[in-house]
Design an enzyme around this catalytic site. Sequence first.
Site, PDB file in Angstrom:
ATOM      1  N   ARG A 228       0.849  -1.184   0.000  1.00 39.37           N
ATOM      2  CA  ARG A 228       0.000   0.000   0.000  1.00 39.37           C
ATOM      3  C   ARG A 228       0.889   1.239   0.000  1.00 39.37           C
ATOM      4  NH1 ARG A 228      -3.935  -2.109  -1.674  1.00 39.37           N
ATOM      5  NH2 ARG A 228      -6.007  -2.154  -0.766  1.00 39.37           N
ATOM      6  N   HIS A 276       0.610   0.850  -9.726  1.00 39.67           N
ATOM      7  CA  HIS A 276      -0.252   0.039  -8.868  1.00 39.67           C
ATOM      8  C   HIS A 276      -0.833  -1.132  -9.661  1.00 39.67           C
ATOM      9  CE1 HIS A 276      -2.773   0.277  -4.945  1.00 39.67           C
ATOM     10  NE2 HIS A 276      -2.672  -0.968  -5.352  1.00 39.67           N
TER      11      HIS A 276
END
Length: 313
Positions: A228, A276
């Site tokens: 994250r 991502h």
Amino acid sequence: MDKGKVLLSVSGFSPQRWHELLSARRDVVLAPQGPNDPSITYAVVWKQPPNVLSGLPNLKAIFSIGAGVDHILADRTVPDVPIVRVVDENLAQHMTEYVVWRVLDHHRFGGLYRAQQKKKIWREPPQRTASDIAVGIMGLGNLGRAAARALLALGFRVNGWSRSERSVDGVTTFAGNAGLRPFLNATDILVVLLPFTAATKGIVDYGLLKELRRRNALGGAVLINAGRGKLQKDDDILRALEDGTLKEASLDVFEVEPLPKTSPLWGHAKVFVTPHAAATSDPNFLVPPMLAQMDAHDRGEPLRELVDRQAGY
């Protein structure tokens, strides 16, 4: 028997394929019919709008589309119903591929060879063996364990750190605050796969990176973050790269996403950036087990892979 409706509430991408697959066996809506819609019994969400779940009186469970659930827990109005996290072989395979790819690229001089190619330099550095390198995985959940097994099969030494004690065959494990520094001191390539919680926010800072082993076969410490973005402090990573604390970094996640065009990480010679994309949630693999869980729960069977709200994952 009326199964009730499934609320599909996502932002950041088109939900069309998710809608198609869920609709094959369930009545799916993209928004509640009013603030207290009694017809909705399940919700499938990713970064859902605030308050959208709060007034659903018959909601039985919430399913997260992605591996993380911080987007759900961040909304304090989410009702106290079970939250089901994604555990899927396809997702684990994608993440394992990413981790192995980046570890091997750092191990096999990927950055050096790309720089040499631009300058038309023909030079082969001395080759290391995988057993010369210790890869440390922060986060030994389903994704971390899958990556560890693949790296062990390639001959790397693998360390693992988690908040509580875990045992993984072939992995030297460390746990808790007491185990963090010894884990880092024994690690050459740090792979971050932690969930984002209040306890892990900003954990990858300059102080943590300073503890990594720099005198090693790689010629310096390496960071790979595929967990994250808010686990790390981008400025601290840049500082560590500039002063030699880090040799290189592969970053799939960032404090702000999309990564701003003004970020120096984009053009940094020692940084490999991906958007991502390490492990994308594929509805073709994730929807069938969601539907199976809904059907089983309607029959009175317990839900599996539930989130611990206190722990945050």
